[in-house]
Design a protein around this motif. Structure first.
Motif, PDB file in Angstrom:
ATOM      1  N   ASN A   1       0.600   2.813  -6.343  1.00  0.00           N
ATOM      2  CA  ASN A   1      -0.467   2.211  -5.557  1.00  0.00           C
ATOM      3  C   ASN A   1      -1.049   3.334  -4.700  1.00  0.00           C
ATOM      4  O   ASN A   1      -0.473   3.736  -3.691  1.00  0.00           O
ATOM      5  CB  ASN A   1       0.081   1.069  -4.695  1.00  0.00           C
TER       6      ASN A   1
ATOM      7  N   ASN B   1      -9.798   4.433  -2.942  1.00  0.00           N
ATOM      8  CA  ASN B   1      -9.186   3.254  -2.312  1.00  0.00           C
ATOM      9  C   ASN B   1     -10.078   2.718  -1.196  1.00  0.00           C
ATOM     10  O   ASN B   1      -9.598   2.021  -0.301  1.00  0.00           O
ATOM     11  CB  ASN B   1      -7.820   3.592  -1.711  1.00  0.00           C
TER      12      ASN B   1
ATOM     13  N   ASP C   1      -6.321  -6.504  -7.979  1.00  0.00           N
ATOM     14  CA  ASP C   1      -6.827  -5.617  -6.929  1.00  0.00           C
ATOM     15  C   ASP C   1      -7.016  -6.469  -5.675  1.00  0.00           C
ATOM     16  O   ASP C   1      -8.110  -6.944  -5.384  1.00  0.00           O
ATOM     17  CB  ASP C   1      -8.151  -5.010  -7.406  1.00  0.00           C
TER      18      ASP C   1
ATOM     19  N   GLN D   1      -8.924  -0.754  -4.942  1.00  0.00           N
ATOM     20  CA  GLN D   1      -7.653  -0.075  -4.729  1.00  0.00           C
ATOM     21  C   GLN D   1      -7.205   0.515  -6.058  1.00  0.00           C
ATOM     22  O   GLN D   1      -6.919  -0.226  -7.003  1.00  0.00           O
ATOM     23  CB  GLN D   1      -6.590  -1.044  -4.217  1.00  0.00           C
TER      24      GLN D   1
ATOM     25  N   PRO E   1      -6.028   2.009   1.813  1.00  0.00           N
ATOM     26  CA  PRO E   1      -5.089   1.504   0.805  1.00  0.00           C
ATOM     27  C   PRO E   1      -4.662   0.059   1.080  1.00  0.00           C
ATOM     28  O   PRO E   1      -4.343  -0.303   2.221  1.00  0.00           O
ATOM     29  CB  PRO E   1      -3.906   2.467   0.919  1.00  0.00           C
ATOM     30  N   THR E   2      -4.675  -0.744   0.028  1.00  0.00           N
ATOM     31  CA  THR E   2      -4.350  -2.174   0.119  1.00  0.00           C
ATOM     32  C   THR E   2      -3.326  -2.522  -0.962  1.00  0.00           C
ATOM     33  O   THR E   2      -3.062  -1.714  -1.853  1.00  0.00           O
ATOM     34  CB  THR E   2      -5.623  -3.022  -0.040  1.00  0.00           C
TER      35      THR E   2
ATOM     36  N   PRO F   1       0.829  -1.204   0.000  1.00  0.00           N
ATOM     37  CA  PRO F   1       0.000   0.000   0.000  1.00  0.00           C
ATOM     38  C   PRO F   1       0.866   1.258   0.000  1.00  0.00           C
ATOM     39  O   PRO F   1       1.917   1.291   0.651  1.00  0.00           O
ATOM     40  CB  PRO F   1      -0.802  -0.121   1.308  1.00  0.00           C
TER      41      PRO F   1
END
Lengths: 216, 272
Positions: A193, A202, A44, A49, A206-207, A26
């Protein structure tokens, strides 16, 4: 933090010999040259994301991804299966050969510390942004601010409504959903990302992303 | 007779003082098309169909484009003239105002969170921020000829030359916007051609920072007419004031307000 239970690392969308298999943490950036004919699957992993993405002709980075050329040639504002991702010269750089969500975005651009001040206020100036990622990742390849142009946003949802209203809304993706793009020439791919925490691009969480390149 | 330097000089000098349909007017205030109510112009020009122009303009300059025939299409890129790495960012220009269709009040934003120029007047409403301009590949396919010196040059070819005259390279050309030929996006994302609003419309921009502006006057990429149809584009500019707290648009939206604050902050710090 998302629990590991909700992550789906999936597998390549197009079968072939795996030549690269990277996990992008992330908020981090990633780049690689995808050789002509090879297929990049972007997973994803955590769902919704955004993977902000720029493409360059690896042999001559002055030729790079162009949103308007991509859209004008196909006559449509959204990226879907069979969309040819074209350069500023109108040449195909990559083609979307697989896509597991309704549509992908290429009109929403990248977040930045600077634009965040307009969208959310100066109190978020300190947040990380995709433009920061593009600059640090691009610098590894001799690219700078002059080389940043409007980008793709894998797994991001930006509808254009009848009156022209446009914005980033809740995503249509889910853990393990994928998009696959075939390189039509040797292509340098930059990915941020997305670290954005102020809008749903996201899911406010965030991942990771998984980047798998196969030789079909 | 051009068989000697003296004769060649006389021949060349005899060519002066003439006019053509497409030309700059100097001094600018002598323009035969001077906008009503404007006394002192700083730029006046008619851009040929398939032609281009470019200018460095002071902060606060008002720039007026006129489409006298309804067949102009003004493809535009703007830069901060002091730091050309700051340039039009079309994605931010549509995302931050939450609006894809350009019109009066719409800021042309850079990637640095500032307003390079504001659209302050618009009698056309037929514009485009999606399709950019044409490439040689496009014009070769559509018209069978895309040579920059030929009858159907691509917008990008003209931008390459305009940018070069300010020391900029092709990598300095971001996506552009275009005025006077419109498109709309349908529910499925498909572009619907709206074309021109007709003859005699105008658009006015206000330079919020010192500006380098590149303009290519070529058919829109989605113009359905098979021929290379382009009309003259008139450009006039004059000194005015950048957007400030006394203007309604300064606080029209929270996004615009912060964009103008950022712009003024930059200008103040630089002593502009």
């Amino acid at each position: 933090m998302t629990s590991t239970m909700s992550l789906d690392w999936s597998e390549p969308l197009v079968p072939g010999e795996v030549v690269l298999d990277d996990r992008v943490a992330p908020n981090a950036s990633w780049s690689a040259v995808v050789r002509a004919g090879h297929v990049l699957t972007i997973v994803d992993v955590g769902g919704n994301q955004s993977g902000d993405c720029l493409l360059y002709n690896a042999a001559d980075t002055e030729e790079r991804y162009s949103v308007p050329d991509t859209l004008a040639w196909q006559g449509n504002a959204y990226v879907r299966t069979d969309t040819v991702l074209r350069s500023n010269l109108g040449n195909p750089l990559m083609t979307v050969v697989g896509n597991e969500i309704d549509r992908q975005d290429t009109i929403g651009g990248a977040c930045s510390k600077e634009s965040n001040t307009l969208r959310y206020g100066h109190h978020v100036m300190f947040h990380h942004g995709c433009r920061e990622n593009f600059l640090s990742e691009g610098a590894k390849h001799g690219l700078g601010l002059r080389d940043l142009v409007s980008n793709l946003n894998w797994f991001m949802n930006v509808p254009v409504e009848a009156d022209g209203a446009l914005g980033i809304v809740d995503g249509m993706s889910a853990p393990g959903k994928r998009v696959a793009v075939r390189a039509d020439t040797d292509v340098l791919v930059l990915v941020s990302n997305c670290p954005q925490m102020n809008n749903p691009c996201n899911d406010f969480n965030p991942t990771p992303l998984r980047m798998i390149v196969v030789s079909p | 007779m051009t068989d000697s330097v003296l004769n060649a000089r006389a021949d060349a000098r005899a060519r002066g003082g003439q006019t053509s349909e497409w030309m700059p007017y100097l001094p600018a205030s002598s323009s035969p098309y001077r906008p009503l109510g404007v006394e002192a112009l700083t730029w006046a020009e008619t851009v040929a169909p398939g032609g281009y122009t470019h200018k460095v303009l002071a902060r606060g300059t008002r720039i007026r484009f006129d489409d006298p025939t309804g067949d102009a299409c003004a493809h535009v890129i703007v830069y901060n003239a002091l730091e050309t790495v700051e340039r039009l960012n079309v994605a931010d220009t549509v995302k931050i105002p939450w609006q894809a269709y350009l019109g009066a009040g719409h800021p042309l934003l850079s990637g640095d969170g500032r307003v390079l120029a504001t659209i302050v007047e618009d009698t056309s409403g037929h514009h485009d921020a999606f399709c950019g301009t044409t490439t040689e590949a496009w014009n070769q396919r559509k018209y069978g000829d895309a040579r920059p010196e030929g009858p159907s040059p691509a917008g990008r070819s003209l931008f390459v030359k305009a940018a070069a005259k300010h020391g900029l390279a092709p990598r300095d050309l971001p996506p552009s916007v275009s005025f006077f030929q419109g498109i709309r996006v349908d529910a499925d994302g498909a572009f619907e051609w709206r074309g021109s609003a007709g003859e005699g419309t105008s658009v006015e921009l206000l330079a919020e920072l010192p500006l380098l502006i590149l303009v290519a006057n070529v058919p829109h990429p989605l113009d359905p007419r098979p021929d290379y149809v382009a009309g003259p584009l008139r450009v006039h500019a004059w000194r005015s004031a950048p957007t400030g707290p006394d203007d309604d648009r300064f606080q029209a939206t929270p996004e615009a307000h912060r964009a103008y604050l950022n712009t003024i902050d930059y200008a103040e710090a630089r002593g502009l």
